[in-house]
Design an enzyme around this catalytic site. Sequence first.
Site, mmCIF file in Angstrom:
data_model
loop_
_atom_site.group_PDB
_atom_site.id
_atom_site.type_symbol
_atom_site.label_atom_id
_atom_site.label_comp_id
_atom_site.label_asym_id
_atom_site.label_seq_id
_atom_site.Cartn_x
_atom_site.Cartn_y
_atom_site.Cartn_z
ATOM 1 N N GLU A 302 -23.044 4.927 -33.118
ATOM 2 C CA GLU A 302 -24.298 5.630 -32.841
ATOM 3 C C GLU A 302 -24.297 6.295 -31.466
ATOM 4 O OE1 GLU A 302 -26.848 6.280 -34.615
ATOM 5 O OE2 GLU A 302 -26.574 5.042 -36.393
ATOM 6 N N SER A 303 -23.890 5.570 -30.431
ATOM 7 C CA SER A 303 -24.114 6.062 -29.064
ATOM 8 C C SER A 303 -22.918 5.922 -28.134
ATOM 9 C CB SER A 303 -25.281 5.291 -28.445
ATOM 10 O OG SER A 303 -24.921 3.927 -28.247
#
EC number: 4.2.2.n1
Length: 476
Positions: A302-303
Amino acid sequence: MTRFLFALILGFLLTACQQVTVDETEFVPKKLTELRVGTLYGPQIYMTSGQGDSGFDYDMAVLFAEYLDVPLKMVPYTNRTELYEALKKNEIDLIAAGMTETPARREQFRLGPPLYRVNQVLVYREGMPAPKDISDLKGKITVIADSSFVETLTQLQKHYPTLVWDQITDKDSEELLAMIANKEIDYTIADSSSVQINRRYLPDLRSGPVLEEKLDVVWLLPPTRSDELMSQLLAFWHQEKLAGTLDHLNEKYFGHVKRFDYVDTRAFIRAIETVLPRYRQLFETHAGNLDWRKLAATSYQESHWNPHARSATGVRGMMMLTQPTAKEIGITNRLDAEESIRGGAAYLNDMINRLPESIPESQRMWFALASYNIGYAHVEDARKLAESMELNPNAWRDLKKVLPLLQKRKYYQKTRYGYARGSEAVHYVDSIRRYYDTLVWVDNQSKQQNPEEEPSDLASEEPAIPAGTLSPEQPK
């Protein structure tokens, strides 16, 4: 003369009817009281860890023992020579060690039915000139003694008389691949599946020319006194093939490793060493019923473990939560690492709990991740679509085929929730699975180097946000 013939015939009949005494133990196999399976260590063969035992051959052996209704005893060996001798001496019942069918093995053993296929490839490291063929080498080949790779090289030597190689007995295939990456040897030969799996941890590995194509991976049985076991193995194999077990295990161990990104893999390994230590305790604390490493792998996808990550679509933070999801689960600051991890874990646990009980435990995480990416409702659409196509809606291997169809009007117009970027969800899940596998390997290596460290129990200390609090229609 008549009396003589009568006596001769009578003597023959009596001899024919006489019971012949034989050593039954030599011809009649004893009934199995346990299934003794000889094997070698390897991620696709047999591995033990804190999360339990795993491996394609191990999973099949578990099922075969259940089919025979006997306990399973896995007997790992350190080299092939000892493994072969153990089978010949009846110390084990069969060999399940990711071995391919070869002429030499056909002569020595009985071969079981095919489990999957591999290619034999020349392996070298990043930065070396890419060889065009086996004659275009800038160094020496090192292979394992008594392996199928020696047979391959022996055949190639007939066409390339100057071809030479080293054989070693004190290393396994995984160690040779590590030696390639560490510049300790120049070349080796390996099965394509082994290279695909190991380059997640050793991204400098490169596959060169294919030396043998489409080799069947099989189990080995003793050359004699194995009729009953072979017939049972064939019946078991047919049963599991029809049930889709072989397809499921192929997808489980190999379905997510074919796509490879050299730069991304190196970056991930560096992040494990430099970034993850700052957040590991948070992942362990808030994982709930999840393996914290799956939660961490999801966060990296995700990040890249950046608590201040933002996207143009409005998702933010370590777990890239949407504003509606954050509000619904009580997350006030998505850019706070702990809040984001707690919220993401809550959402994933909720998705897992919402899934139908018909989805096997071993695959629920992949369905939940797809829901995390595109929304639970779209995953349910895909499951219904799979059922209409006579595919298994509870098998991830089949859902992978169907999810991309949600982008095609022909299919999504028939669904309740319409269009979804299903191919993105498949890529998303496969990427997380690769990150997870790499993280497990690095974590296990660390535990071996620091055996005094006890695994953290923080994951059980603070429960995640109760399940059932999230709307199933929205992605995270």
